[in-house]
Structure formats: structure tokens, C-alpha cells
Design a protein around this motif. Structure first.
Motif, PDB file in Angstrom:
ATOM      1  N   LEU B  24       0.829  -1.204   0.000  1.00  0.00           N
ATOM      2  CA  LEU B  24       0.000   0.000   0.000  1.00  0.00           C
ATOM      3  C   LEU B  24       0.862   1.252   0.000  1.00  0.00           C
ATOM      4  O   LEU B  24       0.551   2.243  -0.666  1.00  0.00           O
ATOM      5  N   LEU B  25       1.977   1.195   0.730  1.00  0.00           N
ATOM      6  CA  LEU B  25       2.790   2.411   0.846  1.00  0.00           C
ATOM      7  C   LEU B  25       3.728   2.592  -0.335  1.00  0.00           C
ATOM      8  O   LEU B  25       4.041   3.719  -0.705  1.00  0.00           O
ATOM      9  N   ARG B  26       4.200   1.509  -0.944  1.00  0.00           N
ATOM     10  CA  ARG B  26       5.276   1.626  -1.918  1.00  0.00           C
ATOM     11  C   ARG B  26       4.841   1.460  -3.368  1.00  0.00           C
ATOM     12  O   ARG B  26       5.602   1.797  -4.272  1.00  0.00           O
ATOM     13  N   MET B  27       3.636   0.925  -3.634  1.00  0.00           N
ATOM     14  CA  MET B  27       3.240   0.704  -5.015  1.00  0.00           C
ATOM     15  C   MET B  27       2.930   2.032  -5.707  1.00  0.00           C
ATOM     16  O   MET B  27       2.505   2.988  -5.067  1.00  0.00           O
ATOM     17  N   PRO B  28       3.129   2.099  -7.016  1.00  0.00           N
ATOM     18  CA  PRO B  28       3.043   3.396  -7.691  1.00  0.00           C
ATOM     19  C   PRO B  28       1.643   3.921  -7.908  1.00  0.00           C
ATOM     20  O   PRO B  28       1.461   5.145  -7.905  1.00  0.00           O
ATOM     21  N   ASP B  29       0.637   3.086  -8.176  1.00  0.00           N
ATOM     22  CA  ASP B  29      -0.671   3.671  -8.493  1.00  0.00           C
ATOM     23  C   ASP B  29      -1.798   2.855  -7.890  1.00  0.00           C
ATOM     24  O   ASP B  29      -1.590   1.864  -7.198  1.00  0.00           O
ATOM     25  N   PHE B  30      -3.020   3.312  -8.184  1.00  0.00           N
ATOM     26  CA  PHE B  30      -4.255   2.772  -7.607  1.00  0.00           C
ATOM     27  C   PHE B  30      -4.384   1.267  -7.798  1.00  0.00           C
ATOM     28  O   PHE B  30      -4.614   0.533  -6.824  1.00  0.00           O
ATOM     29  N   TYR B  31      -4.205   0.784  -9.029  1.00  0.00           N
ATOM     30  CA  TYR B  31      -4.457  -0.630  -9.289  1.00  0.00           C
ATOM     31  C   TYR B  31      -3.443  -1.518  -8.587  1.00  0.00           C
ATOM     32  O   TYR B  31      -3.797  -2.564  -8.043  1.00  0.00           O
ATOM     33  N   CYS B  32      -2.186  -1.102  -8.582  1.00  0.00           N
ATOM     34  CA  CYS B  32      -1.177  -1.920  -7.903  1.00  0.00           C
ATOM     35  C   CYS B  32      -1.453  -1.967  -6.412  1.00  0.00           C
ATOM     36  O   CYS B  32      -1.315  -3.018  -5.778  1.00  0.00           O
ATOM     37  N   ARG B  33      -1.868  -0.834  -5.844  1.00  0.00           N
ATOM     38  CA  ARG B  33      -2.181  -0.836  -4.408  1.00  0.00           C
ATOM     39  C   ARG B  33      -3.381  -1.719  -4.120  1.00  0.00           C
ATOM     40  O   ARG B  33      -3.407  -2.441  -3.118  1.00  0.00           O
ATOM     41  N   MET B  34      -4.400  -1.652  -5.002  1.00  0.00           N
ATOM     42  CA  MET B  34      -5.568  -2.517  -4.812  1.00  0.00           C
ATOM     43  C   MET B  34      -5.154  -3.974  -4.808  1.00  0.00           C
ATOM     44  O   MET B  34      -5.617  -4.776  -3.988  1.00  0.00           O
ATOM     45  N   GLN B  35      -4.257  -4.330  -5.722  1.00  0.00           N
ATOM     46  CA  GLN B  35      -3.814  -5.713  -5.820  1.00  0.00           C
ATOM     47  C   GLN B  35      -3.129  -6.151  -4.529  1.00  0.00           C
ATOM     48  O   GLN B  35      -3.448  -7.194  -3.955  1.00  0.00           O
TER      49      GLN B  35
END
Lengths: 150, 109
Positions: B24-35
Motif C-alpha cells: 500500500l505504501l510503496r506501489m506506484p498507483d491505484f491498481y497496484c495498491r488494490m492488488q
């Protein structure tokens, strides 16, 4: 409004989950005087299941099944049950919402009458809270334009 | 024995929560964080709640303890079904609103 694409995953999971949620809400309402819960909490869960239905399906489609008129009638019925039981206690000569006096008109003894009065109050609160939750959600989600044409 | 096993499950669950938070803190955008959060939270919550249900039985298999464990397992199954669906719904809503995925050329803000 944008075109809405139906989604198999969300609709199937909602169809699976909504009946247990509603059953659990009725359990919370009916079991409220022995365990955590009661009319307000159970009504919130029941209202949340309807809100989940509104989110998963088309709003107009669900509104054909649960109309605004019916919702308003349910809301006032809940308040009527609450206030009515309180007023019956008042008429029978006790304080407002003092259910012990209900054993004069119910064929049970005093403690049982108290439990039944509490259950009646909780059912009334549950109905009112459910319909008010649905009404608040509809008013916010459609910016107050949900009345009339579905 | 049951306590050791439930501690083991608890540790794995905490590890999944940790990976979800890092994602959640390190992923670049919305979809990666959702994943990251969708998978990590689901597995972490499932394992943690299962560990609690097991730990509840460490005094012995009485009827009331088994019933409480069953209720906890109902919560676990509910999380396991509802959480991925909610993640899917949020990601689909983002896609319907025209939210573009992150690429290396066109960096999201």
C-alpha cells in the motif's frame, strides 16, 4: 448517466451473501436483550443489506421492488410501534415505556410481559432504522432526484 | 500443541498484513495498491481469525467453546468471500471511470 455494465462476480456474490446477512440482522434484532445488539444495530445491518443490493444492481431496478412510498410507510410504522407500545403503558396507568404493566392485557406474568414489550420496541426501532438507512442512501446516491420516475 | 499451531498461523497472518501494508505504501498507483491490499488483507485476516478460533479451543473441546469457534469461522468465511469481491468492485469502478493504469513512460502523479 453512464452506461452500466453488469458484472457476474459482484451480482453472484451479492445473491449469495444477502440472505445470510438479512437472517443475521433478524437474529440481532430478536436476540438483542440477551446478547450485544438490539433494534438499532439489527436495523443497520438490514439496511446495509438493502444498500448492498442497490450498489450491486441497478438502482431503478431495485426501486421497482422497494418503492419510496413503501419505504416511507415502513419508517412511520416503526415509529408508530415504538410510540404505541409506550402509550399503551401510559394508558394502563404506568410510566411511558414501563412494560411491566402490560401483563394486564397479555396472558403472561409480569417478567414475561416486560421481555415481550422490549422485543416489540426493538422490532419497531429495527423497521424504522432500516427504512431511514435506505432513504438516506437513496437521497445521497442520486442527489435527491430519485423520487418519481425510477 | 494447539497453542503452538495457532501462534504459527498468527505469525503467517501478520506477515501477510505486513506485505499488504508495504504494498500500500510503496506501489506506484491505484491498481497496484488494490492488488497488494486485496490479496494481503484477505489472507492476513483469514489466517489471524482462524488462529483465534483455534486458540479458543486450547482449554478443551467443550460445547460452548466449539460453538464460539464456529461463529469465529463464520466471520473468517465471510471475510474470505466478501473482501476479494469488494476489491474487484472498487477496481472495476476505477476502470469504468476511465482511470488509466500506471506505465513507465507516463508516470502517475
Amino acid at each position: 448517466m453512464k452506461e452500466r455494465y453488469p458484472d457476474v462476480t459482484i451480482e453472484t456474490i451479492c445473491r449469495l451473501l444477502i440472505p445470510p446477512i438479512q437472517l443475521f440482522a433478524l437474529y440481532v434484532i430478536a436476540h438483542g436483550h440477551y446478547s450485544p445488539g438490539g433494534g438499532f444495530q439489527g436495523g443497520c445491518i438490514l439496511g446495509a443489506s438493502f444498500i448492498m443490493m442497490f450498489i450491486a444492481y441497478d438502482i431503478g431496478e431495485v426501486k421497482r421492488k422497494m418503492q419510496e412510498k413503501l419505504n416511507t410507510i415502513l419508517c412511520s410504522t416503526g415509529v408508530l410501534i415504538f410510540a404505541g407500545i409506550g402509550l399503551i403503558c401510559l394508558i394502563l396507568g404506568a410510566n411511558y415505556l414501563d412494560y411491566g404493566i402490560l401483563h394486564n392485557i397479555l396472558p403472561v406474568h409480569q417478567a414475561k410481559a416486560r421481555a415481550l414489550g422490549t422485543l416489540g420496541i426493538e422490532i419497531g426501532v429495527g423497521i424504522a432504522v432500516t427504512s431511514v438507512m435506505v432513504s438516506i442512501f437513496l437521497n445521497i446516491a442520486t442527489a435527491g432526484e430519485h423520487e418519481g420516475e425510477p | 500443541m494447539i497453542t503452538a499451531f495457532s501462534l504459527f498461523l498468527f505469525a503467517i497472518g501478520i506477515f501477510f498484513f505486513f506485505t499488504a501494508t508495504v504494498g500500500l505504501l510503496r506501489m506506484p498507483d491505484f491498481y497496484c495498491r488494490m492488488q497488494a491490499t486485496g490479496k494481503g488483507d484477505t489472507m492476513g485476516a483469514f489466517l489471524t481469525v482462524t488462529a483465534l478460533a483455534l486458540y479458543n479451543l486450547h482449554y478443551g473441546f467443550t460445547l460452548s467453546a466449539v460453538l464460539v469457534s464456529l461463529k469465529i469461522m463464520f466471520i473468517a468465511v465471510f471475510i474470505f468471500v466478501a473482501n476479494p469481491t469488494a476489491t474487484h468492485a472498487i477496481a472495476k469502478a476505477g476502470m469504468d471511470c476511465g482511470f488509466e493504469p500506471w506505465t513507465r513512460e507516463r508516470r502517475a502523479e
